[in-house]
Scaffold this motif. Structure first.
Motif, PDB file in Angstrom:
ATOM      1  N   VAL A 168      55.010  64.069 -35.938  1.00 56.98           N
ATOM      2  CA  VAL A 168      54.497  63.859 -37.423  1.00 56.98           C
ATOM      3  C   VAL A 168      55.924  63.574 -38.162  1.00 56.98           C
ATOM      4  CG1 VAL A 168      54.524  65.150 -39.678  1.00 56.98           C
ATOM      5  CG2 VAL A 168      52.412  64.027 -37.197  1.00 56.98           C
ATOM      6  N   HIS A 169      56.198  65.389 -37.465  1.00 56.99           N
ATOM      7  CA  HIS A 169      58.316  64.999 -37.957  1.00 56.99           C
ATOM      8  C   HIS A 169      59.194  64.187 -37.516  1.00 56.99           C
ATOM      9  CE1 HIS A 169      57.183  69.074 -38.156  1.00 56.99           C
ATOM     10  NE2 HIS A 169      56.165  68.866 -38.861  1.00 56.99           N
ATOM     11  N   LYS A 170      58.722  63.812 -36.756  1.00 51.56           N
ATOM     12  CA  LYS A 170      59.903  62.648 -35.694  1.00 51.56           C
ATOM     13  C   LYS A 170      59.384  61.184 -36.730  1.00 51.56           C
ATOM     14  CE  LYS A 170      60.768  61.340 -31.373  1.00 51.56           C
ATOM     15  NZ  LYS A 170      60.453  61.594 -29.537  1.00 51.56           N
TER      16      LYS A 170
ATOM     17  N   HIS B 178      64.803  71.598 -39.352  1.00 49.69           N
ATOM     18  CA  HIS B 178      64.747  73.043 -40.037  1.00 49.69           C
ATOM     19  C   HIS B 178      63.651  72.768 -40.142  1.00 49.69           C
ATOM     20  CE1 HIS B 178      68.507  74.552 -41.153  1.00 49.69           C
ATOM     21  NE2 HIS B 178      69.218  73.451 -41.005  1.00 49.69           N
ATOM     22  N   HIS B 179      62.366  71.345 -40.801  1.00 51.49           N
ATOM     23  CA  HIS B 179      61.195  71.810 -41.417  1.00 51.49           C
ATOM     24  C   HIS B 179      60.361  72.125 -40.239  1.00 51.49           C
ATOM     25  CE1 HIS B 179      56.752  70.630 -42.667  1.00 51.49           C
ATOM     26  NE2 HIS B 179      56.896  69.856 -41.715  1.00 51.49           N
ATOM     27  N   ASP B 180      60.432  71.257 -38.370  1.00 49.90           N
ATOM     28  CA  ASP B 180      59.812  71.315 -37.647  1.00 49.90           C
ATOM     29  C   ASP B 180      60.197  73.519 -37.027  1.00 49.90           C
ATOM     30  OD1 ASP B 180      58.505  70.022 -35.008  1.00 49.90           O
ATOM     31  OD2 ASP B 180      59.963  71.493 -34.406  1.00 49.90           O
TER      32      ASP B 180
ATOM     33  N   ARG C 194      60.007  75.665 -39.142  1.00 57.18           N
ATOM     34  CA  ARG C 194      58.729  76.966 -40.191  1.00 57.18           C
ATOM     35  C   ARG C 194      57.657  75.608 -40.482  1.00 57.18           C
ATOM     36  NH1 ARG C 194      62.789  77.477 -45.750  1.00 57.18           N
ATOM     37  NH2 ARG C 194      64.579  76.262 -44.457  1.00 57.18           N
ATOM     38  N   CYS C 195      57.328  74.718 -39.806  1.00 56.06           N
ATOM     39  CA  CYS C 195      55.937  74.076 -40.211  1.00 56.06           C
ATOM     40  C   CYS C 195      55.127  75.049 -39.892  1.00 56.06           C
ATOM     41  CB  CYS C 195      55.840  73.038 -39.887  1.00 56.06           C
ATOM     42  SG  CYS C 195      54.526  71.861 -40.669  1.00 56.06           S
ATOM     43  N   THR C 196      54.010  75.030 -40.612  1.00 56.88           N
ATOM     44  CA  THR C 196      53.105  75.982 -40.129  1.00 56.88           C
ATOM     45  C   THR C 196      51.746  75.499 -40.218  1.00 56.88           C
ATOM     46  OG1 THR C 196      52.723  77.099 -42.534  1.00 56.88           O
ATOM     47  CG2 THR C 196      54.019  78.521 -40.846  1.00 56.88           C
TER      48      THR C 196
ATOM     49  N   ASN D 132      46.946  70.923 -39.024  1.00 56.50           N
ATOM     50  CA  ASN D 132      47.048  70.156 -39.010  1.00 56.50           C
ATOM     51  C   ASN D 132      48.423  69.492 -39.306  1.00 56.50           C
ATOM     52  OD1 ASN D 132      44.113  70.029 -37.552  1.00 56.50           O
ATOM     53  ND2 ASN D 132      43.502  70.081 -39.905  1.00 56.50           N
ATOM     54  N   LYS D 133      48.862  68.344 -38.988  1.00 58.03           N
ATOM     55  CA  LYS D 133      50.321  68.259 -39.468  1.00 58.03           C
ATOM     56  C   LYS D 133      49.469  66.486 -39.874  1.00 58.03           C
ATOM     57  CE  LYS D 133      53.349  70.547 -36.556  1.00 58.03           C
ATOM     58  NZ  LYS D 133      52.952  72.257 -37.027  1.00 58.03           N
ATOM     59  N   THR D 134      49.960  66.399 -41.109  1.00 61.26           N
ATOM     60  CA  THR D 134      50.180  64.632 -41.188  1.00 61.26           C
ATOM     61  C   THR D 134      50.641  64.923 -42.128  1.00 61.26           C
ATOM     62  OG1 THR D 134      49.618  65.428 -43.517  1.00 61.26           O
ATOM     63  CG2 THR D 134      48.252  65.342 -41.578  1.00 61.26           C
TER      64      THR D 134
ATOM     65  N   LYS E  38      51.442  65.411 -45.843  1.00 57.10           N
ATOM     66  CA  LYS E  38      51.355  66.451 -46.330  1.00 57.10           C
ATOM     67  C   LYS E  38      53.464  67.078 -45.397  1.00 57.10           C
ATOM     68  CE  LYS E  38      48.258  69.953 -44.046  1.00 57.10           C
ATOM     69  NZ  LYS E  38      47.653  70.272 -43.782  1.00 57.10           N
ATOM     70  N   CYS E  39      53.365  66.995 -44.318  1.00 54.62           N
ATOM     71  CA  CYS E  39      54.592  67.469 -44.068  1.00 54.62           C
ATOM     72  C   CYS E  39      55.975  67.238 -45.103  1.00 54.62           C
ATOM     73  CB  CYS E  39      54.776  66.997 -42.393  1.00 54.62           C
ATOM     74  SG  CYS E  39      53.789  68.753 -41.682  1.00 54.62           S
ATOM     75  N   LEU E  40      55.754  65.669 -45.177  1.00 53.63           N
ATOM     76  CA  LEU E  40      56.354  64.995 -46.130  1.00 53.63           C
ATOM     77  C   LEU E  40      56.925  65.574 -47.044  1.00 53.63           C
ATOM     78  CD1 LEU E  40      58.428  62.605 -46.693  1.00 53.63           C
ATOM     79  CD2 LEU E  40      56.956  61.560 -47.584  1.00 53.63           C
TER      80      LEU E  40
HETATM   81 ZN   LIG Z   1      55.490  69.766 -40.948  1.00 52.80          ZN
END
Ligand SMILES: [Zn+2]
Length: 490
Positions: A299-301, A337-339, A341-343, A346-348, A351-353
């Motif tokens: 998702v982060h990629k 950085h986000h990757d 610390r992302c907790t 269910n990564k979407t 949400k992650c954006l």
């Molecule tokens: Zn994330």
């Protein structure tokens, strides 16, 4: 009422899901030309062409015998979008990469009568050769005891001995032996180009030829332009030295995360890339490529590639050419950085954006975007004319999401992207920014410089303003040095 709220939130959740799907589809369509048999073939052909040229370089100058040609850059890390048009390689110099061949010298701060006149950039080192044989063999590349970045910027005659010049000379030999000499313009040590046709590098079959059109030396790297199967391909070659005493130049505590630090240490070597004069930059390129290719969450990629795409649209829309609100490298750093610390369980994308954009806003606010491998290095510079443009892009990204979530269809998403970028980019005028923000910037710069110097040397409190240093930068550079200007009159 409760039923309605529930209903609304259901709708909005499914719209957010649809938005995630839209971004994913967008990125996939941007990678249509990248994930293809044709692209694989081009990558293979380019790699073999580079091999052919570098073999000739080592024939001409055995010192520059290469032990590895490392595939780096976005194609090989799996984050390339749009066209298959560029490849980056690090060319490892065999002799200098043997264990024990070199010794690193950390650059000390330079003071003159108590005034700091030069502060070393973190992440930069100088190189001393260890044994006497090497010292003799490489003496023409050593100035004041330190290895230079394989070129002589001030001496035109010696410039011809540089790594880039040898690439040009090698190509010249091919051109001569193949009688493709007539249409070649050649400025030794600088560049060469064919005004018609080009040099055939290798043939797969009669119909598919790799043609070299130009080669240009941008010390320390050299850029070739090749033509293959109707595509123009830019190839960047940078000389590098592999260094196995990682602990000499890497502090796990400076790394943003212990997993990343472990990855650097596990690899067991780092790469030193030539910079200006006799400075070399410490890089973690291999760890970084592997991380982006295999480790970062999918998702982060996706988000990274989406951000690169939007960034390119802003760059195209800018009132002056080559104004990028962010470099791809900055965006990559933010996503790593986000990757870390992302907790979210269910990564979407949706949400992650949001979190990535908050993180970017935070870095812009603080004028500080730390390198993930060495948090003492930062990429955002208060001198940048682009800093306001970054905020424009962040606003734009939020706006695009807000509108696309309301009506998550592909056609509308494309329209929204186009409209929002156009509108928000038009509110920003680089030339105006440069004129009107100059005084404001000078003052911020002054304050930041004083703050930095206070940290550098707490004991010296009486300095008003000190001369700083300025080194020219490449896009992926590790640190922007702050220059100090005289205090402004109020
Ligand atoms: Zn994330």
């Amino acid at each position: 009422m409760t039923a309605k709220l529930l209903n609304d939130s259901k709708v909005s959740n499914s719209n957010e899901e649809s938005f995630s799907h839209l971004v994913e589809q967008k990125v996939l369509s941007l990678r249509r030309n990248i994930i293809s048999e044709r692209a694989d073939k081009i990558a293979d052909v380019v790699y073999r062409s580079v091999n052919v040229i570098l073999d000739k370089v080592s024939e001409l100058e055995p010192r520059f015998t290469v032990s590895e040609i490392l595939k780096v850059g976005s194609y090989f890390e799996g984050t390339k979008i749009d066209k298959i048009d560029e490849f980056d390689f690090l060319v490892v110099i065999k002799e200098l990469s043997k264990p024990g061949a070199i010794h690193l010298n950390k650059i000390p701060d330079v003071f003159d009568e108590g005034y700091l006149i030069y502060t070393a950039e973190p992440g930069m080192v100088q190189i001393k050769l260890q044994d006497d044989d090497l010292k003799i063999k490489w003496r023409k590349y050593v100035v004041d005891d330190f290895l230079t970045g394989f070129h002589h910027p001030t001496d035109i005659h010696k410039r011809r001995q540089g790594f880039g010049s040898l690439i040009l000379e090698s190509i010249k030999i091919f051109a001569k032996t193949q009688h493709e000499w007539r249409n070649l313009f050649f400025e030794p040590g600088v560049n060469m180009f064919f005004n018609r046709g080009g040099l055939t590098l290798l043939s797969i079959s009669d119909s598919e030829r790799v043609i070299l059109k130009t080669a240009e030396v941008h010390h320390p790297n050299t850029v070739l332009e090749l033509k293959y199967d109707g595509s123009r391909i830019s190839v960047d070659l940078s000389p590098a030295i592999r260094y196995d005493r990682v602990e000499d130049c890497f502090e796990a505590g400076d790394c943003v995360d212990e997993r990343l630090a472990a990855a650097v240490l596990d690899r067991g070597s780092i790469l030193l890339v030539a910079k200006q004069g006799n400075y070399f930059r410490i890089t973690f390129t291999e760890t970084e490529v592997k991380f982006m290719r295999d480790k970062i969450h999918g998702v982060h990629k996706l988000i990274y590639m989406y951000l690169k795409y939007i960034k390119c649209l802003y760059a195209k829309q800018a009132s002056q050419p080559d104004v990028h609100p962010f470099s791809s490298y900055m965006l990559k750093m933010v996503c790593i950085h986000h990757d870390m610390r992302c907790t979210s369980e269910n990564k979407t994308v949706s949400k992650c954006l949001d979190e990535v954009l908050d993180l970017m806003a935070d870095y812009c606010e603080k004028d500080d975007l730390p390198n993930v491998f060495n948090t003492r290095l930062t990429y955002l510079d208060i001198r940048d004319t682009e800093s306001e443009y970054r905020l424009c892009m962040l606003d734009g990204l939020r706006k695009i999401k807000e509108l696309a979530v309301e009506n998550p269809t592909e056609a509308y998403f494309n329209e929204v992207i186009k409209d929002v970028v156009e509108q928000s980019a038009n509110t920003f005028d680089v030339t105006r920014e440069m004129r009107f923000k100059k005084a404001d910037r000078a003052e911020r710069r002054f304050r930041a410089e004083c703050e930095r110097l206070r940290k550098v040397n707490e004991s010296e409190t009486s300095k008003d303003c000190l001369p700083g240093s300025m080194l020219s930068q490449r896009e992926t550079d590790v640190l922007q040095t702050v220059t100090c200007e005289p205090r402004l009159a109020h």
